[in-house]
Design an enzyme around this catalytic site. Sequence first.
Site, mmCIF file in Angstrom:
data_model
loop_
_atom_site.group_PDB
_atom_site.id
_atom_site.type_symbol
_atom_site.label_atom_id
_atom_site.label_comp_id
_atom_site.label_asym_id
_atom_site.label_seq_id
_atom_site.Cartn_x
_atom_site.Cartn_y
_atom_site.Cartn_z
ATOM 1 N N TYR B 121 0.610 -1.090 -0.225
ATOM 2 C CA TYR B 121 0.036 0.303 0.566
ATOM 3 C C TYR B 121 0.681 1.209 0.364
ATOM 4 O O TYR B 121 1.820 1.098 0.828
ATOM 5 C CB TYR B 121 -0.751 0.099 1.468
ATOM 6 C CG TYR B 121 -2.174 0.610 1.844
ATOM 7 C CD1 TYR B 121 -2.681 0.919 0.959
ATOM 8 C CD2 TYR B 121 -1.809 2.301 1.762
ATOM 9 C CE1 TYR B 121 -4.156 1.673 0.319
ATOM 10 C CE2 TYR B 121 -2.712 3.051 2.243
ATOM 11 C CZ TYR B 121 -4.173 3.220 1.422
ATOM 12 O OH TYR B 121 -5.295 3.961 1.323
ATOM 13 N N SER B 122 0.876 2.235 -1.417
ATOM 14 C CA SER B 122 1.230 3.136 -1.113
ATOM 15 C C SER B 122 1.499 4.737 -0.545
ATOM 16 O O SER B 122 -0.166 5.174 -0.834
ATOM 17 C CB SER B 122 1.491 3.731 -2.705
ATOM 18 O OG SER B 122 2.119 4.686 -3.157
ATOM 19 N N ARG B 124 1.836 7.177 -1.005
ATOM 20 C CA ARG B 124 2.056 8.449 -1.616
ATOM 21 C C ARG B 124 0.690 8.460 -2.698
ATOM 22 O O ARG B 124 0.481 9.460 -2.502
ATOM 23 C CB ARG B 124 3.321 8.497 -2.627
ATOM 24 C CG ARG B 124 4.825 8.200 -2.134
ATOM 25 C CD ARG B 124 5.260 8.103 -3.107
ATOM 26 N NE ARG B 124 5.933 9.470 -4.009
ATOM 27 C CZ ARG B 124 6.793 9.330 -4.779
ATOM 28 N NH1 ARG B 124 7.077 8.016 -6.003
ATOM 29 N NH2 ARG B 124 6.749 10.613 -5.514
ATOM 30 N N ARG B 197 2.819 12.171 5.477
ATOM 31 C CA ARG B 197 2.887 11.081 5.975
ATOM 32 C C ARG B 197 4.304 10.373 6.705
ATOM 33 O O ARG B 197 4.191 9.615 7.417
ATOM 34 C CB ARG B 197 3.203 9.851 5.048
ATOM 35 C CG ARG B 197 4.065 9.471 3.722
ATOM 36 C CD ARG B 197 5.298 8.894 4.016
ATOM 37 N NE ARG B 197 5.907 9.200 2.918
ATOM 38 C CZ ARG B 197 6.341 8.452 1.689
ATOM 39 N NH1 ARG B 197 5.308 6.754 2.283
ATOM 40 N NH2 ARG B 197 7.297 8.200 1.099
ATOM 41 N N HIS B 215 10.094 -22.706 0.606
ATOM 42 C CA HIS B 215 11.087 -23.028 0.910
ATOM 43 C C HIS B 215 12.020 -21.753 1.655
ATOM 44 O O HIS B 215 12.480 -21.674 2.881
ATOM 45 C CB HIS B 215 12.227 -23.938 -0.323
ATOM 46 C CG HIS B 215 13.810 -23.037 0.821
ATOM 47 N ND1 HIS B 215 14.419 -23.819 1.697
ATOM 48 C CD2 HIS B 215 15.064 -22.523 0.193
ATOM 49 C CE1 HIS B 215 15.909 -23.429 1.482
ATOM 50 N NE2 HIS B 215 15.995 -22.201 1.150
ATOM 51 N N ARG B 224 11.991 -16.092 12.468
ATOM 52 C CA ARG B 224 10.430 -14.821 13.005
ATOM 53 C C ARG B 224 9.857 -15.625 14.114
ATOM 54 O O ARG B 224 9.377 -14.605 14.816
ATOM 55 C CB ARG B 224 9.946 -13.908 12.212
ATOM 56 C CG ARG B 224 10.753 -13.498 10.549
ATOM 57 C CD ARG B 224 11.545 -12.538 11.150
ATOM 58 N NE ARG B 224 12.338 -11.934 10.744
ATOM 59 C CZ ARG B 224 13.630 -10.757 10.453
ATOM 60 N NH1 ARG B 224 13.323 -11.020 11.795
ATOM 61 N NH2 ARG B 224 13.973 -10.050 9.885
#
Lengths: 304, 304, 304, 304
Positions: B121-122, B124, B197, B215, B224
């Site tokens: 999600y941008s 800009r 932003r 993989h 993580r």
Amino acid sequence: MNGSPEQEQVADVQTHPSTATARVVSEGMERHLHHPKRVLDHGFVRVVDYMGDDAAIVQAARVSYGTSTKRTRGDAGLIRYLMRHRHTTPFEMCEVKFHVKLPIFVARQWIRHRTANVNEYSARYSVLDREFYVPSPEHLAAQSNTNQQGRGEVIEGGEADEVLRILKSDSLKAYSSYEFMLSSNEEKRGLSRELARINLPVSIYTQWYWKTDLHNLFHFVALRGDKHSQYEIRAYADVMAAILADWVPVAWQAFSDYRVNGFELSAVGVNCVRRLLKGEKVTMESSGMTRREWLEFEHAILKD
Amino acid sequence: MNGSPEQEQVADVQTHPSTATARVVSEGMERHLHHPKRVLDHGFVRVVDYMGDDAAIVQAARVSYGTSTKRTRGDAGLIRYLMRHRHTTPFEMCEVKFHVKLPIFVARQWIRHRTANVNEYSARYSVLDREFYVPSPEHLAAQSNTNQQGRGEVIEGGEADEVLRILKSDSLKAYSSYEFMLSSNEEKRGLSRELARINLPVSIYTQWYWKTDLHNLFHFVALRGDKHSQYEIRAYADVMAAILADWVPVAWQAFSDYRVNGFELSAVGVNCVRRLLKGEKVTMESSGMTRREWLEFEHAILKD
Amino acid sequence: MNGSPEQEQVADVQTHPSTATARVVSEGMERHLHHPKRVLDHGFVRVVDYMGDDAAIVQAARVSYGTSTKRTRGDAGLIRYLMRHRHTTPFEMCEVKFHVKLPIFVARQWIRHRTANVNEYSARYSVLDREFYVPSPEHLAAQSNTNQQGRGEVIEGGEADEVLRILKSDSLKAYSSYEFMLSSNEEKRGLSRELARINLPVSIYTQWYWKTDLHNLFHFVALRGDKHSQYEIRAYADVMAAILADWVPVAWQAFSDYRVNGFELSAVGVNCVRRLLKGEKVTMESSGMTRREWLEFEHAILKD
Amino acid sequence: MNGSPEQEQVADVQTHPSTATARVVSEGMERHLHHPKRVLDHGFVRVVDYMGDDAAIVQAARVSYGTSTKRTRGDAGLIRYLMRHRHTTPFEMCEVKFHVKLPIFVARQWIRHRTANVNEYSARYSVLDREFYVPSPEHLAAQSNTNQQGRGEVIEGGEADEVLRILKSDSLKAYSSYEFMLSSNEEKRGLSRELARINLPVSIYTQWYWKTDLHNLFHFVALRGDKHSQYEIRAYADVMAAILADWVPVAWQAFSDYRVNGFELSAVGVNCVRRLLKGEKVTMESSGMTRREWLEFEHAILKD
């Protein structure tokens, strides 16, 4: 700011005396080595190490394309041939490592270039410095009306003052909270660094070592130095482009001629050029292009 | 929150009716498809698409290792053989695409896994929603005294209340400023989105499509999901691990047995095991390990 | 050839009945699934699996570029916009897996495309079939006089007969030796497979599973389908291009218009077009281009 | 062999005099620079360029992990910590470029390491030299009876003589045909190079420039230097390992201790060690391992 990573790293400059090496040396690049170039209000780009030069590109290409190329082209001719025909692998034989200090929102765009090696300052291990990007007044732009992702005219006067005041006070407030949450004494334990930092804005500066090859660096500079790119990352791309021009002057010239200052015609664009050369009048409406395509075509080919 | 990207995307669920395909189908994965799983306070993980299953791993391996493997091992045996000997390429033959909503500071850790495709999600192009990660009280931890990067004990009472109050109020303040800077009327132009932003904290939620092969997903989940990883990204890894177990149950079991629940002995560790088996008494001091190595060795091999 | 991997794999076609899925389905691609397309004398390309379609590109792009794009462009318009501006990440959201049988010298060019997953038939584990590429007479070309890497006119008559005879007899001889060295009986042990195969020519066929994303497949097809590419790998690129056109027809059309059938002007080329449009006569000598550049420019822009 | 690429490149050695640089210099590596090390019968490995040393790993790690690490660990301690915890990114900050001459069948295994840059000698542009790998008698092994991919005992006597005779005569025959097909005179045009070379066996030597980072080089050396690897590529890995030990001695020692000479216990393996330490007798049958797993476990942990 005593003892901050920037200070310490920049102080490394003095500790790199000249040593003898049997490696190829780029005189142009040696002059940049270890000297940070300022970017934005608190950022910098600093060349930490490099491998190769124009001759290294040629050396690798001659392995691929054989000695016969030596007879038909000089080194510059070969490099231009490689660039023109997108034989990219010889350019990958040069490598460079930068130390960069940059705002997090710039780092987030930068990291999308995946073919690179990165070591970033970790806010889980260490406390971030109180340094935030605040645009200088001439870069304080309104939203563009014509371009979803872009900037329009510069904001001035009271609105500009208000924006700058907000950006400064909100970031200082966030940093005060960060310090307060981290702090411990008899009455409070102090929040872990990895949690306290979630309060900080994306305008705060981080830093990293970033290493990539020349081909991918060209791609980075072309994409992030483009006018559609956000000004703040473009500022970094421009500094790196200037370094490139000194490091590999022949490859840089070829890149400028064939990539940066060229123009890519679509099938429709080729057709328009052909029609124009036959004397036909071609307009946006009769071109078959979208409005934006036509404006780019007009700018590149037709306008003075 | 009407019209937010999340709502819209999640609403897509209804628009995916069942269709016939000649591709391999994983029944376990079909049940997860399109259904967002909640993670943290506003995040989610949603399987958007996938390719392959346990049988696809076997199919690719049999091309590599020839038909003779069929006689000597069943499918599960072959998958376990591949995992044990780190023949990773057959696992790369499965692919999965997730839609993920996550705080920016988590996204920054996540993106370091380079072998993946990403569409984020941008900010800009579009305005970000007013959604920030605020830890639940049981995850509000102090800085660890023994681990530079980690969390120690949970913060409670007044200090906890104060931290939560700060995180909430600072992020709401930042968001109000964001909205104010963006807004335009007769008297103000409105700051461009790409600049406004920069005032937002890294606790704000973003979202992306993230696509990788099995993989690399195993590697992601192992790294993580590890206890040294920050809790907030571990929460995502755990959800993805549960999905994996349904998608490729045989490969997942092999991965658990050989990677997650195994233990890697160093040369010194091998030596310690050998000494212990000969009846020698080995202590931290006589082991040749660092303190942290010894604690991990003790936990894995010696303690009940 | 009974029991050869090709036979066995191709026989898999019958074992893939239609199953229900909640994933997106490309009707055009379903028709290709599992059906090998012949390439060269013994090779084939076979789609084993795929993920995504034109709509999946749009879906990912809308996450990045926000819902505002929906109002201003239809799906095809958005895909063409992405292609024009080289926003490549949405194309990476589609994935495809091929089973390919190809001569080793083609495999060696193919593998240089690094962003892909590969499982190749291993001649250490299994015995290779007796299948060699021998060009058909119309592809038996002399060395080009003007192009270091290319083919010139077709060889005919006695010389052609002689070349074909040599290619066939040398490869059969090499294969007989291979079989002999491998064979064991009371008097001989039989050489290990990994050593015996070093006697085989690069014209022998191998096979692999090859999986990549749509962006990288476009790049492969553009580069290997180009007229400067060796005919034998171009034959594979052409078959894959035809499959692409059915799988993602909108993206394929955009790719054809903006990449394949366009023309990239260098800075010098832009200048030449501008001079021509002003009525100036421009020749190879006055163009500032090399001979080969001028010929390409002339062919693309000036000739009928 | 006059004028062959090898000769010419090796002759480059003299043309690299010592120059001053402000980059970090590894004295151990400078001694290897430009000097080809023989591998197999006609191959070599030659360091062409490098970037970084042990100190560069530490420098990058200190950016990531902060200055606090300086107080708690020396450089060697930090490098060992990074290796133990698989913090691989600092190792990626060193880069090396090799010039390698190797048989095609070795090149085909080598190239599967995708995270590297490669420029290979092109048989489309140039004529290959008449140099083929022929194993020395002590490496002439029979097929293993217990290992699908491996070698068994050495072949001797008449069978060995016969194998060597075949390998030599078939490759010379193939090369004569290659030369004949390429040759042109008044009566024959000469086949294009890209077609004539398809007649050559995979034992012919090629050469390339190969550039990678230290982390990926460790992975290469671990995988290809392993006893399950084919002898011919292991010969290259061994030479590169010796170079590594001089280039980055501290990192190399850590790698040896934690990766090469360690042992990875599966969940079942951990359980067996625990049972053994409690005095239980564990056999292959009661271990829960496959035969091959048990043999490896026994070798690493139990046997003297």
